[in-house]
Write a protein that holds these residues in place. Structure first.
Motif, PDB file in Angstrom:
ATOM      1  N   LEU A 173       8.321   4.087   4.255  1.00  0.00           N
ATOM      2  CA  LEU A 173       9.624   3.484   4.523  1.00  0.00           C
ATOM      3  C   LEU A 173      10.052   3.702   5.974  1.00  0.00           C
ATOM      4  O   LEU A 173      10.632   2.800   6.594  1.00  0.00           O
ATOM      5  CB  LEU A 173      10.672   4.043   3.567  1.00  0.00           C
ATOM      6  N   LYS A 174       9.757   4.866   6.533  1.00  0.00           N
ATOM      7  CA  LYS A 174      10.071   5.125   7.944  1.00  0.00           C
ATOM      8  C   LYS A 174       9.285   4.173   8.844  1.00  0.00           C
ATOM      9  O   LYS A 174       9.801   3.674   9.836  1.00  0.00           O
ATOM     10  CB  LYS A 174       9.746   6.576   8.315  1.00  0.00           C
ATOM     11  N   GLU A 175       8.033   3.932   8.480  1.00  0.00           N
ATOM     12  CA  GLU A 175       7.208   3.004   9.247  1.00  0.00           C
ATOM     13  C   GLU A 175       7.779   1.593   9.175  1.00  0.00           C
ATOM     14  O   GLU A 175       7.885   0.898  10.195  1.00  0.00           O
ATOM     15  CB  GLU A 175       5.781   3.019   8.710  1.00  0.00           C
ATOM     16  N   LYS A 176       8.187   1.169   7.989  1.00  0.00           N
ATOM     17  CA  LYS A 176       8.797  -0.150   7.840  1.00  0.00           C
ATOM     18  C   LYS A 176      10.091  -0.242   8.643  1.00  0.00           C
ATOM     19  O   LYS A 176      10.386  -1.276   9.244  1.00  0.00           O
ATOM     20  CB  LYS A 176       9.083  -0.440   6.359  1.00  0.00           C
ATOM     21  N   GLU A 177      10.868   0.842   8.644  1.00  0.00           N
ATOM     22  CA  GLU A 177      12.111   0.868   9.404  1.00  0.00           C
ATOM     23  C   GLU A 177      11.829   0.661  10.895  1.00  0.00           C
ATOM     24  O   GLU A 177      12.517  -0.119  11.564  1.00  0.00           O
ATOM     25  CB  GLU A 177      12.822   2.205   9.181  1.00  0.00           C
TER      26      GLU A 177
ATOM     27  N   GLU B  21       0.448   0.874  -4.513  1.00  0.00           N
ATOM     28  CA  GLU B  21       1.392   0.857  -5.631  1.00  0.00           C
ATOM     29  C   GLU B  21       2.250   2.117  -5.568  1.00  0.00           C
ATOM     30  O   GLU B  21       1.805   3.179  -5.148  1.00  0.00           O
ATOM     31  CB  GLU B  21       0.641   0.811  -6.959  1.00  0.00           C
ATOM     32  N   ASP B  22       3.505   2.000  -5.982  1.00  0.00           N
ATOM     33  CA  ASP B  22       4.423   3.141  -5.926  1.00  0.00           C
ATOM     34  C   ASP B  22       3.908   4.351  -6.701  1.00  0.00           C
ATOM     35  O   ASP B  22       4.121   5.478  -6.296  1.00  0.00           O
ATOM     36  CB  ASP B  22       5.797   2.751  -6.456  1.00  0.00           C
ATOM     37  N   TYR B  23       3.262   4.109  -7.823  1.00  0.00           N
ATOM     38  CA  TYR B  23       2.822   5.239  -8.639  1.00  0.00           C
ATOM     39  C   TYR B  23       1.678   6.010  -7.988  1.00  0.00           C
ATOM     40  O   TYR B  23       1.384   7.125  -8.367  1.00  0.00           O
ATOM     41  CB  TYR B  23       2.407   4.773 -10.040  1.00  0.00           C
ATOM     42  N   GLU B  24       1.055   5.445  -6.967  1.00  0.00           N
ATOM     43  CA  GLU B  24      -0.044   6.118  -6.279  1.00  0.00           C
ATOM     44  C   GLU B  24       0.448   7.002  -5.132  1.00  0.00           C
ATOM     45  O   GLU B  24      -0.322   7.754  -4.569  1.00  0.00           O
ATOM     46  CB  GLU B  24      -1.025   5.084  -5.718  1.00  0.00           C
ATOM     47  N   LEU B  25       1.722   6.897  -4.780  1.00  0.00           N
ATOM     48  CA  LEU B  25       2.251   7.604  -3.624  1.00  0.00           C
ATOM     49  C   LEU B  25       3.093   8.804  -4.027  1.00  0.00           C
ATOM     50  O   LEU B  25       3.826   8.756  -5.001  1.00  0.00           O
ATOM     51  CB  LEU B  25       3.128   6.660  -2.792  1.00  0.00           C
ATOM     52  N   THR B  26       3.009   9.833  -3.200  1.00  0.00           N
ATOM     53  CA  THR B  26       3.910  10.968  -3.389  1.00  0.00           C
ATOM     54  C   THR B  26       5.235  10.619  -2.728  1.00  0.00           C
ATOM     55  O   THR B  26       5.350   9.639  -1.998  1.00  0.00           O
ATOM     56  CB  THR B  26       3.326  12.231  -2.729  1.00  0.00           C
ATOM     57  N   LYS B  27       6.233  11.444  -2.962  1.00  0.00           N
ATOM     58  CA  LYS B  27       7.543  11.199  -2.353  1.00  0.00           C
ATOM     59  C   LYS B  27       7.444  11.210  -0.830  1.00  0.00           C
ATOM     60  O   LYS B  27       8.051  10.379  -0.159  1.00  0.00           O
ATOM     61  CB  LYS B  27       8.551  12.249  -2.805  1.00  0.00           C
ATOM     62  N   SER B  28       6.679  12.136  -0.297  1.00  0.00           N
ATOM     63  CA  SER B  28       6.549  12.197   1.164  1.00  0.00           C
ATOM     64  C   SER B  28       5.805  10.978   1.708  1.00  0.00           C
ATOM     65  O   SER B  28       6.128  10.479   2.789  1.00  0.00           O
ATOM     66  CB  SER B  28       5.856  13.492   1.605  1.00  0.00           C
ATOM     67  N   ASP B  29       4.822  10.466   0.950  1.00  0.00           N
ATOM     68  CA  ASP B  29       4.107   9.257   1.359  1.00  0.00           C
ATOM     69  C   ASP B  29       5.035   8.043   1.332  1.00  0.00           C
ATOM     70  O   ASP B  29       5.015   7.216   2.243  1.00  0.00           O
ATOM     71  CB  ASP B  29       2.912   8.985   0.452  1.00  0.00           C
ATOM     72  N   ARG B  30       5.848   7.938   0.287  1.00  0.00           N
ATOM     73  CA  ARG B  30       6.803   6.821   0.203  1.00  0.00           C
ATOM     74  C   ARG B  30       7.798   6.870   1.351  1.00  0.00           C
ATOM     75  O   ARG B  30       8.125   5.849   1.963  1.00  0.00           O
ATOM     76  CB  ARG B  30       7.544   6.845  -1.135  1.00  0.00           C
TER      77      ARG B  30
END
Length: 56
Positions: free
Chosen positions: A27-31, A14-23
């Motif tokens: 996203l880089k992995e998805k890219e 969930e987004d609320y469980e992630l830090t900005k660097s984790d998000r």
């Protein structure tokens, strides 16, 4: 088998469980995955084009 949040398979955090660097890392992995998929599709298109030109 029951999955958390009824996602029916792999559930992303969930987004609320992630830090900005984790998000950002997620996203880089998805890219990278999307770029690999796109490269595969482009290869398939090139292969089809080569097959069509060889048949002529």
């Amino acid at each position: 088998m029951f999955y958390q949040n009824n996602c029916g398979g792999y559930c992303e955090p969930e987004d609320y469980e992630l830090t900005k660097s984790d998000r950002k890392a997620l996203l880089k992995e998805k890219e990278a995955v999307l770029e690999a998929k796109l490269a595969t599709i482009r290869h398939w298109i090139e292969t089809i084009d080569k097959e069509e030109s060889e048949k002529k």
